[in-house]
Design a protein around this motif. Structure first.
Motif, mmCIF file in Angstrom:
data_model
loop_
_atom_site.group_PDB
_atom_site.id
_atom_site.type_symbol
_atom_site.label_atom_id
_atom_site.label_comp_id
_atom_site.label_asym_id
_atom_site.label_seq_id
_atom_site.Cartn_x
_atom_site.Cartn_y
_atom_site.Cartn_z
ATOM 1 N N ALA A 128 6.927 1.318 4.221
ATOM 2 C CA ALA A 128 6.618 2.295 5.266
ATOM 3 C C ALA A 128 7.888 2.971 5.787
ATOM 4 O O ALA A 128 7.853 4.129 6.202
ATOM 5 N N GLU A 159 -0.873 8.722 -0.480
ATOM 6 C CA GLU A 159 -1.049 7.319 -0.853
ATOM 7 C C GLU A 159 -2.273 7.223 -1.748
ATOM 8 O O GLU A 159 -3.237 7.974 -1.579
ATOM 9 N N GLU A 181 -2.987 -0.058 1.219
ATOM 10 C CA GLU A 181 -1.591 0.298 1.468
ATOM 11 C C GLU A 181 -1.503 1.396 2.529
ATOM 12 O O GLU A 181 -0.642 1.360 3.422
ATOM 13 N N LYS A 191 0.420 0.773 6.057
ATOM 14 C CA LYS A 191 1.583 1.588 6.446
ATOM 15 C C LYS A 191 1.357 2.299 7.767
ATOM 16 O O LYS A 191 2.244 2.348 8.616
#
Ligand SMILES: *Cc1c(COP(=O)(O)O)cnc(C)c1O
Length: 237
Positions: A40, A56, A61, A65
């Motif tokens: 991140a 993304e 994920e 983040k």
């Protein structure tokens, strides 16, 4: 200048050159930096360099983040003003709520069931409308992400019936075994058909590290560039 800043500015000048060659205005092209598999903290560094669009491809994920960046923003690091998150990966319908909560745009809507799920989780009618694109499969392998080109129009028509979604255009990934220019020309044809349903569906999301110049020549409005800017992706483990 950091390596990251140098790579970003090198790619931005290549984008400007490709736009000029194609007789296009680079201001009409949005460069999305794909940050998948990177921590991140990279998003924070990119934001400090002026990047406002990141991509993304995995729901977990994306969610992790955003949560991490929000937590440290409330302590000492500045908030990431104006940052837009683009979801570009295959989406499971049972993860629609998380995707909707964490993404500002979803490029990878490739079936009616997914569009319906993203709509159903919208909650009350006053919530923000979610930008979505129809992902078109440019390969002849039906197992790859995306709807077949001849089904794209029907999916787009369905999206137009869902008031919490805003149809913005199309997304595609060039196949490995075909010249990108001809694949992107096909995507452009599908984009024209969809724009005839809704004049505001003008986005063409196409072009990655290896083929963004061809995508610009074929009319791409949104580039999804990862490794050329971020450097090689860390091992996904
Ligand atoms: C990873 C990814 C990209 C970026 O790929 P690079 O080759 O690193 O630029 C673009 N689009 C999608 C859908 C991706 O998954």
């Amino acid at each position: 200048m950091s390596d990251l800043a140098a790579r970003l500015s090198a790619i931005d000048s290549q984008i400007a050159d490709a736009a000029r060659t194609a007789g296009r205005d680079a201001a009409d092209i949005t460069r999305i930096v794909v940050t998948k598999f990177h921590p991140a903290s990279l998003v924070r560094e990119l934001h400090a360099l002026g990047v406002r669009d990141v991509g993304e491809n995995r729901q977990q994920e994306l969610e992790a983040k955003r949560a991490e960046l929000e937590t440290d923003s409330s302590q000492d690091a500045p908030a990431l003003d104006g940052l837009r998150w683009h979801f570009i990966g295959q989406a499971q319908t049972n993860k629609a709520a998380s995707i909707r909560r964490n993404a500002d745009a979803v490029h990878s809507v490739d079936r009616i069931k997914l569009a319906d799920s993203l709509h159903r989780v919208a909650g009350d009618a006053q919530q923000d409308v979610l930008d979505v694109l129809v992902q078109v499969n440019l390969t002849d392998d039906p197992g790859r992400g995306g709807v077949a080109p001849d089904e794209a129009q029907r999916l787009a028509e369905h999206i137009l019936t869902l008031p919490s979604l805003r149809l913005r255009g199309v997304m595609g990934v060039a196949p490995l075994d075909e010249a990108p220019a001809s694949a992107f020309a096909r995507l452009h044809g599908v984009a024209d058909g969809i724009r005839s349903l809704d004049a505001s569906a003008t986005w063409i999301s196409a072009g990655m590290t290896g083929d963004f110049a061809e995508a610009i020549a074929a009319g791409a409005t949104h580039l999804r560039i990862g490794s050329a800017i971020t450097g090689p992706r860390p091992d996904r483990g």
